[in-house]
Scaffold this active site. Structure first.
Site, PDB file in Angstrom:
ATOM      1  N   ASP A 155      -5.120   4.547  -6.644  1.00 32.53           N
ATOM      2  CA  ASP A 155      -4.613   4.595  -5.278  1.00 32.53           C
ATOM      3  C   ASP A 155      -5.627   5.301  -4.391  1.00 32.53           C
ATOM      4  O   ASP A 155      -6.697   5.710  -4.865  1.00 32.53           O
ATOM      5  CB  ASP A 155      -3.265   5.322  -5.237  1.00 32.53           C
ATOM      6  CG  ASP A 155      -2.321   4.738  -4.202  1.00 32.53           C
ATOM      7  OD1 ASP A 155      -2.754   4.549  -3.047  1.00 32.53           O
ATOM      8  OD2 ASP A 155      -1.157   4.472  -4.541  1.00 32.53           O
ATOM      9  N   HIS A 202      -1.614   8.237   0.278  1.00 34.42           N
ATOM     10  CA  HIS A 202      -0.565   7.554  -0.490  1.00 34.42           C
ATOM     11  C   HIS A 202      -0.543   7.966  -1.952  1.00 34.42           C
ATOM     12  O   HIS A 202       0.517   7.991  -2.598  1.00 34.42           O
ATOM     13  CB  HIS A 202      -0.792   6.036  -0.371  1.00 34.42           C
ATOM     14  CG  HIS A 202       0.331   5.200  -0.874  1.00 34.42           C
ATOM     15  ND1 HIS A 202       0.251   4.455  -2.040  1.00 34.42           N
ATOM     16  CD2 HIS A 202       1.572   4.973  -0.385  1.00 34.42           C
ATOM     17  CE1 HIS A 202       1.389   3.797  -2.235  1.00 34.42           C
ATOM     18  NE2 HIS A 202       2.205   4.091  -1.246  1.00 34.42           N
ATOM     19  N   SER A 236       6.485   1.475  -3.864  1.00 31.63           N
ATOM     20  CA  SER A 236       5.416   2.444  -4.147  1.00 31.63           C
ATOM     21  C   SER A 236       5.949   3.636  -4.915  1.00 31.63           C
ATOM     22  O   SER A 236       5.233   4.231  -5.719  1.00 31.63           O
ATOM     23  CB  SER A 236       4.794   2.934  -2.831  1.00 31.63           C
ATOM     24  OG  SER A 236       4.011   1.939  -2.248  1.00 31.63           O
TER      25      SER A 236
END
Length: 659
Positions: free
Chosen positions: A222, A258, A441
């Site tokens: 990520d 994120h 997610s």
């Protein structure tokens, strides 16, 4: 995260220093200390277990408390690997010297660490305690075991025994409804949840009696890792900057944010504060950089294979047919699925996507991958979560009440919201390190953490078997008509993940000595409909078959036993020497054959002379093996440094005149 490995009767014990808890002994029992934030346990090993000022580093805060006149002793608190019960060293050490070590030699050792003898037992055990001049008792015990003069040294530890397993005490755990849903969130009184609409993670912890294994590594691919976050600090192994190929993980708002909440959902530490991930003992392999590049995709998955990733969590992908993964992308992922973990395969988890479509992320649909959708705090389908063939399971996320996760220190939150709601949907501030989070997610690393628990329970499972267990133990939620005759739904996959049932199955298979599930779930082939004017990206019905690795030809007849090195014949000459100079004592032995072998090995490895002192102790012959002789102490110290640099336990310097 500070860790120390200490000796115990059951082997080495890995302890991790708490970032919040400390132990305090006061001069006046019951006296109040304004430095104490909260009292956790009134008595553990003679100490009160407390938390101090949360704004300060635990080491600095403890040093300040130690300096107070009303505090007698302050000490760190630790957690053992796989357990969340606090551990304290009482200051007592049980020590036993090597055979042949006299009382004068023993006293030299004890004086070196400022230890006081409490008992000198007939069986050879010396019960010592640390003094004000002694180092940390855990460090003393670890240092003693490195001395050849010492047979063993165990620090006395205290740990609560009122229950076998203590769940994490982290302050935001009551907010983690996705781990266990009681029907409400502690600080959200007006938003009802559905009891039981969770991943059953806390139940899995209780079943296992621990929080998983630190031998399991979860790779998160990520952008935006804050590796200094309190719940991620100290967990990192084998980081990779995918673009550069180096191990530098960039930080700051320009690199995204994120990855931090995703990683926390999977593996956030149980350290007495903040939140807890599904597999809090697992280690984190951060791979920074999202890319469509075939070459870089190969780099990222090859890195995971070579560096021991067990689970790979990917909360990203595409539904754009122009950028669907090609044969090289799929080959890289399938190589991880089959070749990782020494041939058992890495467990690869991908998000289904948040577009609310009737088809899922192309990466999640690759055969062998675990495709994850999202369910809500009411056990319903999250409307944003993509549906379609290839979906394996769903996992709790937002759509009702969001979950709570870590946030990067540079995370600016939602700029379109009022200041008090940029991180928390209800405006209630839960601290600067966290935020509300959701989507597939969030569901994906939750499933990755559950897979880490499955592998903690049974590390012999293959990636395909983990997927099968995950799917076959999932809970059917929603309506009965959502599922076909195989128990499969394009909305829920095989159901909402149930960590407790999955762990139970993994443990069952381990107990009977097989890793084959009773009713393995067959992979679901994609059902394809290509209209004249497609309303969704077309699905490839003929996935590329990866090139099978070349299998080396086995020898016609494998040897029944490994080759034997060394010899049983020795050539040696015996020469008496004077008792002048110095020697480096390595060991004491009673069997002549073992002495010969050890002398041969020492001479060959260190290229130094070896001498043996023969004596009789309590009617038994003892052979004291030493390197030497050395004319001066300086020469002996030079030899000692050489041996230690080559991996030897530190030998004991002694004057030969005293033997």
């Amino acid at each position: 995260m500070s860790q120390i490995k200490i000796p115990s009767e059951n082997g080495n014990l890995l302890l991790t220093k708490s970032t919040k808890l400390v132990g305090i002994k006061k001069h006046v029992e019951g006296a109040e200390l304004d430095a104490v934030e909260s009292n956790v346990m009134p008595n553990l090993g003679g100490f009160e277990v407390v938390t101090l000022n949360p704004a300060e580093d635990v080491d600095e805060a403890l040093d300040q408390v130690r300096a107070r006149e009303d505090v007698a002793i302050g000490t760190h608190v630790y957690f053992a690997e796989g357990d969340n019960r606090p551990v304290i060293a009482t200051g007592i050490i049980y020590c036993e010297m090597a055979e042949g070590v006299g009382k004068e030699e023993r006293q030299v050792v004890l004086d070196a660490f400022a230890l006081e003898i409490l008992e000198d037992r007939e069986d050879g055990t010396i019960v010592c305690k640390v003094t004000e001049r002694s180092p940390n008792p855990l460090k003393v015990a670890a240092a003693l075991t490195k001395l050849s003069m010492v047979q063993k040294a165990y620090p006395d530890l205290d740990v609560p025994l009122d229950q076998y397993f203590m769940e994490p005490r982290d302050g935001l755990l009551p907010n983690a409804w996705h781990l266990e849903n009681t029907g409400r969130v502690s600080d959200v009184p007006n938003f009802p949840l559905k009891p039981g609409a969770d991943a059953k993670v806390r139940a899995a912890w209780r079943r296992m009696g621990n929080l998983g294994s630190s031998n399991v590594v979860v790779a998160v691919i990520d952008n935006g890792f804050d590796l200094n976050h309190p719940d991620l600090r100290g967990k990192v192994v084998a980081p990779l900057n995918i673009a550069s190929g180096g191990n530098d993980i960039p930080a700051g708002s320009g690199h995204g944010d994120h990855a931090t909440p995703c990683a926390s959902v999977a593996v956030a530490s149980a350290n007495g504060s903040g939140l807890v991930g599904a597999a809090p003992m697992a280690r984190l392999m951060p791979l920074h950089g999202l890319t469509y590049s075939k070459f870089l995709t190969e780099r990222m998955f090859t890195h995971c294979i070579r560096n021991g990733a067990d689970v790979i969590s990917c909360s990203w992908g595409t539904i754009d047919p122009r950028y669907r993964p090609g044969s090289e992308h799929e080959r890289a992922i399938r190589q991880a699925l089959t070749s990782g973990r020494n041939g058992k395969g890495c467990v690869v988890v991908f998000a289904s996507g948040n577009e609310g479509r009737e088809y899922i992320n192309y990466y999640a649909a690759i055969p062998g991958v675990i495709g994850v959708g999202a369910s809500t705090s009411s056990d319903t389908h999250a409307s944003y979560s993509n549906r379609g063939q290839g979906l394996s399971v769903v996992a709790p996320s937002d759509g009702g009440w969001p979950i709570i996760a870590a946030r990067a220190s540079w995370d600016q939150g939602n700029p379109g919201m009022p200041v008090n709601k940029r991180y928390y949907v209800d405006g209630v501030d839960r601290g600067p390190f966290y935020k509300h989070f959701g989507g597939t997610s969030s569901a994906t690393p939750l499933v990755a953490g559950v897979c880490a628990l499955i592998l903690s329970a049974n590390p012999d499972l293959t990636s395909a078997q983990v997927k099968s267990i995950l799917e076959s133990t999932a809970d059917k939620i929603g309506n009965a008509w959502d599922y076909d005759s195989r128990g499969y739904s394009t909305k829920y996959g095989f159901g909402r993940v149930n960590a407790d049932r999955a762990v139970a199955e993994a443990l069952r298979l381990r107990s009977i000595g097989t890793t084959q599930p009773t009713q393995p779930t067959a992979p679901t082939p994609p059902v394809v409909t290509v209209p004249t004017q497609p309303t969704r990206p077309p699905v490839n019905t003929t996935p590329t078959t990866p090139t099978a690795p070349t299998t080396p030809t086995a020898p016609a007849t494998a040897p029944s036993t490994p080759p034997v090195s060394g010899t049983n014949l020795y050539r040696f000459s015996v020469q008496g020497i004077g008792t002048a100079g110095f020697g480096l004592q390595v060991s004491v032995n009673n069997e002549f054959a073992l002495v010969l072998r050890e002398v041969e090995e020492l001479e060959r490895k260190y290229r130094l002379p070896v001498i043996v002192h023969i004596s009789t102790l309590n009617g038994r012959t003892a052979f004291r093996i030493m390197m030497g002789p050395f004319a001066t102490q300086a020469e002996a110290n030079t030899a000692k440094s050489k041996m230690v640099s080559m991996g030897a336990a530190e030998p004991w310097l002694r004057a030969l005149s005293g033997v």
